[in-house]
Motif scaffolding. Structure first.
Motif, PDB file in Angstrom:
ATOM      1  N   SER A 210       0.809  -1.215   0.000  1.00 31.34           N
ATOM      2  CA  SER A 210       0.000   0.000   0.000  1.00 31.34           C
ATOM      3  C   SER A 210       0.840   1.261   0.000  1.00 31.34           C
ATOM      4  O   SER A 210       0.410   2.304  -0.502  1.00 31.34           O
ATOM      5  CB  SER A 210      -0.948  -0.002   1.207  1.00 31.34           C
ATOM      6  OG  SER A 210      -0.219  -0.089   2.413  1.00 31.34           O
ATOM      7  N   GLU A 213       1.687   2.100  -3.518  1.00 28.75           N
ATOM      8  CA  GLU A 213       0.461   2.499  -4.201  1.00 28.75           C
ATOM      9  C   GLU A 213       0.066   3.923  -3.834  1.00 28.75           C
ATOM     10  O   GLU A 213      -0.346   4.709  -4.697  1.00 28.75           O
ATOM     11  CB  GLU A 213      -0.662   1.517  -3.854  1.00 28.75           C
ATOM     12  CG  GLU A 213      -0.426   0.122  -4.434  1.00 28.75           C
ATOM     13  CD  GLU A 213      -1.409  -0.894  -3.887  1.00 28.75           C
ATOM     14  OE1 GLU A 213      -2.362  -0.494  -3.190  1.00 28.75           O
ATOM     15  OE2 GLU A 213      -1.222  -2.098  -4.162  1.00 28.75           O
ATOM     16  N   ARG A 214       0.193   4.271  -2.556  1.00 31.39           N
ATOM     17  CA  ARG A 214      -0.119   5.641  -2.133  1.00 31.39           C
ATOM     18  C   ARG A 214       0.853   6.636  -2.748  1.00 31.39           C
ATOM     19  O   ARG A 214       0.475   7.746  -3.136  1.00 31.39           O
ATOM     20  CB  ARG A 214      -0.094   5.734  -0.609  1.00 31.39           C
ATOM     21  CG  ARG A 214      -1.262   5.050   0.083  1.00 31.39           C
ATOM     22  CD  ARG A 214      -1.359   5.471   1.538  1.00 31.39           C
ATOM     23  NE  ARG A 214      -0.183   5.076   2.294  1.00 31.39           N
ATOM     24  CZ  ARG A 214      -0.069   3.929   2.945  1.00 31.39           C
ATOM     25  NH1 ARG A 214      -1.065   3.053   2.942  1.00 31.39           N
ATOM     26  NH2 ARG A 214       1.030   3.647   3.630  1.00 31.39           N
ATOM     27  N   TYR A 216       2.421   6.377  -5.611  1.00 31.01           N
ATOM     28  CA  TYR A 216       2.101   6.569  -7.027  1.00 31.01           C
ATOM     29  C   TYR A 216       0.894   7.482  -7.181  1.00 31.01           C
ATOM     30  O   TYR A 216       0.905   8.408  -8.012  1.00 31.01           O
ATOM     31  CB  TYR A 216       1.817   5.222  -7.701  1.00 31.01           C
ATOM     32  CG  TYR A 216       1.437   5.375  -9.159  1.00 31.01           C
ATOM     33  CD1 TYR A 216       2.414   5.533 -10.140  1.00 31.01           C
ATOM     34  CD2 TYR A 216       0.099   5.396  -9.561  1.00 31.01           C
ATOM     35  CE1 TYR A 216       2.082   5.706 -11.470  1.00 31.01           C
ATOM     36  CE2 TYR A 216      -0.246   5.559 -10.891  1.00 31.01           C
ATOM     37  CZ  TYR A 216       0.746   5.718 -11.842  1.00 31.01           C
ATOM     38  OH  TYR A 216       0.403   5.899 -13.167  1.00 31.01           O
ATOM     39  N   LEU A 217      -0.143   7.256  -6.398  1.00 33.47           N
ATOM     40  CA  LEU A 217      -1.353   8.076  -6.493  1.00 33.47           C
ATOM     41  C   LEU A 217      -1.048   9.537  -6.210  1.00 33.47           C
ATOM     42  O   LEU A 217      -1.471  10.432  -6.959  1.00 33.47           O
ATOM     43  CB  LEU A 217      -2.406   7.554  -5.510  1.00 33.47           C
ATOM     44  CG  LEU A 217      -3.709   8.363  -5.410  1.00 33.47           C
ATOM     45  CD1 LEU A 217      -4.445   8.359  -6.738  1.00 33.47           C
ATOM     46  CD2 LEU A 217      -4.583   7.815  -4.295  1.00 33.47           C
ATOM     47  N   GLU A 221       0.455  10.427 -10.085  1.00 35.20           N
ATOM     48  CA  GLU A 221      -0.818  10.641 -10.766  1.00 35.20           C
ATOM     49  C   GLU A 221      -1.443  11.988 -10.411  1.00 35.20           C
ATOM     50  O   GLU A 221      -1.664  12.832 -11.294  1.00 35.20           O
ATOM     51  CB  GLU A 221      -1.780   9.505 -10.425  1.00 35.20           C
ATOM     52  CG  GLU A 221      -3.028   9.464 -11.303  1.00 35.20           C
ATOM     53  CD  GLU A 221      -3.875   8.243 -10.980  1.00 35.20           C
ATOM     54  OE1 GLU A 221      -3.627   7.176 -11.583  1.00 35.20           O
ATOM     55  OE2 GLU A 221      -4.774   8.359 -10.135  1.00 35.20           O
ATOM     56  N   THR A 228      -7.275   9.663 -13.599  1.00 36.58           N
ATOM     57  CA  THR A 228      -7.414   8.813 -12.418  1.00 36.58           C
ATOM     58  C   THR A 228      -7.647   7.376 -12.844  1.00 36.58           C
ATOM     59  O   THR A 228      -8.625   7.072 -13.537  1.00 36.58           O
ATOM     60  CB  THR A 228      -8.586   9.287 -11.543  1.00 36.58           C
ATOM     61  OG1 THR A 228      -8.339  10.642 -11.132  1.00 36.58           O
ATOM     62  CG2 THR A 228      -8.727   8.403 -10.307  1.00 36.58           C
ATOM     63  N   ASP A 230      -8.237   3.184 -12.266  1.00 36.54           N
ATOM     64  CA  ASP A 230      -9.005   2.300 -11.389  1.00 36.54           C
ATOM     65  C   ASP A 230      -8.031   1.464 -10.567  1.00 36.54           C
ATOM     66  O   ASP A 230      -7.047   0.941 -11.098  1.00 36.54           O
ATOM     67  CB  ASP A 230      -9.915   1.388 -12.218  1.00 36.54           C
ATOM     68  CG  ASP A 230     -10.918   2.188 -13.044  1.00 36.54           C
ATOM     69  OD1 ASP A 230     -11.490   3.141 -12.493  1.00 36.54           O
ATOM     70  OD2 ASP A 230     -11.102   1.845 -14.230  1.00 36.54           O
ATOM     71  N   ARG A 231      -8.303   1.328  -9.272  1.00 34.28           N
ATOM     72  CA  ARG A 231      -7.394   0.638  -8.360  1.00 34.28           C
ATOM     73  C   ARG A 231      -7.861  -0.782  -8.062  1.00 34.28           C
ATOM     74  O   ARG A 231      -9.066  -1.030  -7.934  1.00 34.28           O
ATOM     75  CB  ARG A 231      -7.309   1.414  -7.044  1.00 34.28           C
ATOM     76  CG  ARG A 231      -6.062   2.292  -6.902  1.00 34.28           C
ATOM     77  CD  ARG A 231      -6.044   3.430  -7.855  1.00 34.28           C
ATOM     78  NE  ARG A 231      -4.748   4.132  -7.839  1.00 34.28           N
ATOM     79  CZ  ARG A 231      -4.481   5.154  -8.627  1.00 34.28           C
ATOM     80  NH1 ARG A 231      -5.372   5.608  -9.467  1.00 34.28           N
ATOM     81  NH2 ARG A 231      -3.279   5.709  -8.585  1.00 34.28           N
ATOM     82  N   GLN A 232      -6.883  -1.689  -7.920  1.00 35.04           N
ATOM     83  CA  GLN A 232      -7.143  -3.070  -7.510  1.00 35.04           C
ATOM     84  C   GLN A 232      -8.287  -3.683  -8.325  1.00 35.04           C
ATOM     85  O   GLN A 232      -9.274  -4.175  -7.797  1.00 35.04           O
ATOM     86  CB  GLN A 232      -7.443  -3.136  -6.013  1.00 35.04           C
ATOM     87  CG  GLN A 232      -6.260  -2.769  -5.124  1.00 35.04           C
ATOM     88  CD  GLN A 232      -5.043  -3.677  -5.356  1.00 35.04           C
ATOM     89  OE1 GLN A 232      -5.160  -4.905  -5.331  1.00 35.04           O
ATOM     90  NE2 GLN A 232      -3.883  -3.073  -5.595  1.00 35.04           N
ATOM     91  N   ASP A 244      -2.962  -3.419 -10.114  1.00 34.16           N
ATOM     92  CA  ASP A 244      -2.776  -2.283  -9.212  1.00 34.16           C
ATOM     93  C   ASP A 244      -3.493  -1.031  -9.710  1.00 34.16           C
ATOM     94  O   ASP A 244      -4.276  -0.421  -8.984  1.00 34.16           O
ATOM     95  CB  ASP A 244      -1.279  -1.989  -9.040  1.00 34.16           C
ATOM     96  CG  ASP A 244      -0.566  -3.105  -8.291  1.00 34.16           C
ATOM     97  OD1 ASP A 244      -1.229  -3.781  -7.480  1.00 34.16           O
ATOM     98  OD2 ASP A 244       0.638  -3.300  -8.520  1.00 34.16           O
ATOM     99  N   VAL A 245      -3.198  -0.621 -10.939  1.00 34.88           N
ATOM    100  CA  VAL A 245      -3.836   0.565 -11.531  1.00 34.88           C
ATOM    101  C   VAL A 245      -4.157   0.248 -12.989  1.00 34.88           C
ATOM    102  O   VAL A 245      -3.284  -0.231 -13.725  1.00 34.88           O
ATOM    103  CB  VAL A 245      -2.908   1.809 -11.469  1.00 34.88           C
ATOM    104  CG1 VAL A 245      -3.642   3.039 -12.009  1.00 34.88           C
ATOM    105  CG2 VAL A 245      -2.416   2.063 -10.048  1.00 34.88           C
TER     106      VAL A 245
END
Length: 345
Positions: A210, A213-214, A216-217, A221, A228, A230-232, A244-245
């Motif tokens: 996570s 992932e955080r 990257y967001l 991004e 934006t 879509d996650r997971q 993941d994205v």
């Protein structure tokens, strides 16, 4: 209250000269030699006849040629006894004789924090609290436990990615676990640069990624105005898996590979299979790690933006506060949009 000095480790009091020399690859201290029955006259005669050579004050080796790394390590430990290898030297000793890379550089040893000791040439001395509990005295040579040695090396790394890599290597070698590293890190109040390694270690113990992932967001991004994703995203063509994205409208998948602590060969095989499956569905897969997301997010955003444009995105990435300004004559990258610059350190 003054912390008591640790007692002498087992290697320091061996009574057999041959036993000590065999264990310590031909290196011995004056104290050990006297315990084994040698006299000061015996020691002077050995040195005069060049049977032995002095390495440090009160430490000898049974030849006159260059020392191996292991002999240098033993000489440093015996000079400062009770002492133990620490930092990169402790990790090097755990690697064993098959270690790759250079053995140049000083030997790092740890002594009790209340001792004042002058470091001989080629040696760095670290004063350590709670030395007794942090050292494996029965190791050969004695050394600080892997968890604390790795944390010390990570704390002195030049950047956070190098710090994470040090911890990852310790886990991947099976010498320790992420849980033990996290516990050791929690016990060290004076360690700097702990936020990201702590988060990564916590992710590993939870079996997720996570933190990456955080990153990257937020840093790639959102900071650069990318679409934006879509996650997971759940897929079940060949068993259930989660992407993941996914930029669904543009046929692009971003996989965030933060699995530094897993067996590389098996992970790589699985990832390649997933990428092949995505290609069959006419989708491009991009794999990003800590270097792309945490160290170079601005450069990564520019490249992801270009890839999205190639797949039909009509927008353009914007600059974030970390982006370096482009030279005055390079306001446009030649592709019709203002690209982010390199990341500020």
């Amino acid at each position: 209250m003054t912390e008591p000095l640790p007692s002498l480790p087992p290697f320091a009091t061996r009574t057999s000269l041959a036993e000590a020399l065999d264990l310590q690859v031909g290196v011995i201290s004056r104290r050990q030699a006297l315990i084994a029955g040698e006299s000061d006259n015996d020691l002077r005669r050995r040195l005069r006849r060049r049977e032995w050579a002095s390495v440090h004050p009160g430490v000898y080796v049974t030849h006159t040629g260059p020392l191996t790394w292991l002999q240098r390590a033993w000489a440093a430990v015996l000079y400062a006894e009770p002492a133990a290898l620490t930092h990169g030297s402790a990790l090097r000793a755990d690697d064993g004789p098959g270690r790759r890379g250079s053995d140049e550089g000083p030997i790092h040893i740890a002594v009790h924090r209340d001792r004042v000791l002058r470091a001989p040439a080629g040696t760095v001395i670290h004063r350590l609290a709670d030395l007794e509990a942090k050292v494996r005295w029965n190791a050969s040579p004695p050394r600080v436990r892997v968890e604390h040695a790795a944390i010390d090396v990570a704390a002195e790394a030049t950047d956070e990615l190098s710090a994470i890599a040090t911890l990852a290597d310790a886990v991947r070698s099976r010498r320790t676990t992420a849980t033990r590293l996290l516990e050791a890190l929690d016990s060290r109040s004076r360690i700097s640069r702990r936020r990201l390694p702590t988060a990564v270690l916590a992710d590993v113990t939870d079996g997720v990624c996570s933190t990456l992932e955080r990153e990257y967001l937020a840093a790639v991004e959102r900071a650069h105005g990318l679409p934006t994703g879509d996650r997971q995203v759940r897929e079940s063509a060949k068993g259930t898996l989660y992407r993941d994205v996914v930029y669904t409208a543009f046929g692009i998948i971003v996989e965030l590979d933060g699995r530094l602590f897993h067996e590389r060969t098996l992970d790589r095989d699985r990832d390649l299979e997933r990428d092949l499956d995505a290609a069959l569905g006419h989708r491009d897969t991009v794999r990003l790690g800590w270097g792309q997301v945490h160290v170079r997010p601005c450069v990564t955003a520019a490249k992801i933006g270009r890839l999205l444009q190639q797949h039909g995105w009509q927008g353009a990435p914007r600059r974030c506060p970390r982006c370096r300004p482009l030279p005055a004559d390079r306001g446009d990258d030649g592709g019709g949009w203002q690209s982010p610059g390199d990341c500020q350190p």
